[in-house]
Design an enzyme around this catalytic site. Sequence first.
Site, PDB file in Angstrom:
ATOM      1  N   HIS A 120    -106.736 -75.159  29.228  1.00  0.00           N
ATOM      2  CA  HIS A 120    -106.347 -73.907  28.578  1.00  0.00           C
ATOM      3  C   HIS A 120    -107.410 -73.465  27.575  1.00  0.00           C
ATOM      4  O   HIS A 120    -107.649 -74.151  26.575  1.00  0.00           O
ATOM      5  CB  HIS A 120    -105.007 -74.117  27.864  1.00  0.00           C
ATOM      6  CG  HIS A 120    -104.424 -72.886  27.273  1.00  0.00           C
ATOM      7  ND1 HIS A 120    -104.130 -72.776  25.927  1.00  0.00           N
ATOM      8  CD2 HIS A 120    -104.067 -71.709  27.839  1.00  0.00           C
ATOM      9  CE1 HIS A 120    -103.609 -71.597  25.685  1.00  0.00           C
ATOM     10  NE2 HIS A 120    -103.561 -70.919  26.823  1.00  0.00           N
ATOM     11  N   HIS A 164    -109.499 -64.722  23.095  1.00  0.00           N
ATOM     12  CA  HIS A 164    -108.059 -64.558  23.281  1.00  0.00           C
ATOM     13  C   HIS A 164    -107.481 -63.423  22.454  1.00  0.00           C
ATOM     14  O   HIS A 164    -106.838 -62.516  22.990  1.00  0.00           O
ATOM     15  CB  HIS A 164    -107.320 -65.846  22.944  1.00  0.00           C
ATOM     16  CG  HIS A 164    -105.834 -65.733  23.085  1.00  0.00           C
ATOM     17  ND1 HIS A 164    -105.018 -65.325  22.044  1.00  0.00           N
ATOM     18  CD2 HIS A 164    -105.007 -65.948  24.142  1.00  0.00           C
ATOM     19  CE1 HIS A 164    -103.765 -65.292  22.459  1.00  0.00           C
ATOM     20  NE2 HIS A 164    -103.726 -65.669  23.719  1.00  0.00           N
ATOM     21  N   GLU A 179    -107.692 -64.809  32.621  1.00  0.00           N
ATOM     22  CA  GLU A 179    -106.569 -63.977  32.198  1.00  0.00           C
ATOM     23  C   GLU A 179    -107.083 -62.703  31.544  1.00  0.00           C
ATOM     24  O   GLU A 179    -107.841 -62.763  30.571  1.00  0.00           O
ATOM     25  CB  GLU A 179    -105.659 -64.727  31.224  1.00  0.00           C
ATOM     26  CG  GLU A 179    -104.446 -63.888  30.829  1.00  0.00           C
ATOM     27  CD  GLU A 179    -103.487 -64.605  29.911  1.00  0.00           C
ATOM     28  OE1 GLU A 179    -102.900 -63.932  29.047  1.00  0.00           O
ATOM     29  OE2 GLU A 179    -103.326 -65.830  30.056  1.00  0.00           O
TER      30      GLU A 179
END
Length: 248
Positions: free
Chosen positions: A20, A64, A117
């Site tokens: 991750h 992120h 993502e």
Amino acid sequence: MSRTASVTDLSWLTARPIAHRGFHDMNKTRWENTLSAFEAAAGRGYAIECDVHLSSDGVPVVVHDDDLKRLTGHDGFVWQRTAAELGALKVGGTSDHVPTLREMLDLVDGRVPLVVELKGIPGRDQGLVARVGAMLKRYKGKAAIMSFDHWLVRDFAKDAPGIPGGLTAYGRDNSLIEAHFAMLAHDIAFTSYAAGDLPNPFVSFVRDRLGMPVITWTVHDQPAVDLTFRYADQMTFEGFEPDLVRVA
């Protein structure tokens, strides 16, 4: 041909645990979504999950948060700065900078699979899917895209043809489950689901009835490992070495 029909083999997506935001050390000395974290993951043979925004000049950058404060100590948002300006910012006070997706792809160089993502910012993400899709189309390694943001997922087939696209999701209540089912109309090829929300009807349906791979996020401990491999196919992990834990 639909996306799911055109993707004949996604076994690579679930073959190895997925680090991750790279193999970081919970932001002690090796921070999330940095080239150091990606190198640490690739060196251990783990697949890599990362997050991508668009800079103000339309360059996919790996970070992120949309707010820069937590990661760089600077005020403002990713979409307010150019890729060069972001690249000059140090992450967590380390020598690592905010990398572009191109830097990350060049570093990994096909050694391990990537799950990218896409982070949508309404009014600030035009061209995100197309730009990432074009880069991954030329990339020689295995790679997939995914997003929580339904407006981005709806563009996957049009703007990133041939790249496996997934829905990132969570929840067990009926309204969320119904919304996830609605996204099956957009030819998603896999789903990444919150481990703590397993089992649920959506994951059971796509995995058992559609044969769709399911990965989980974000796994930190043995109970989440056990949930993953009871109801899904692979885990997105952080904070431990998956090769050293027991898989039921």
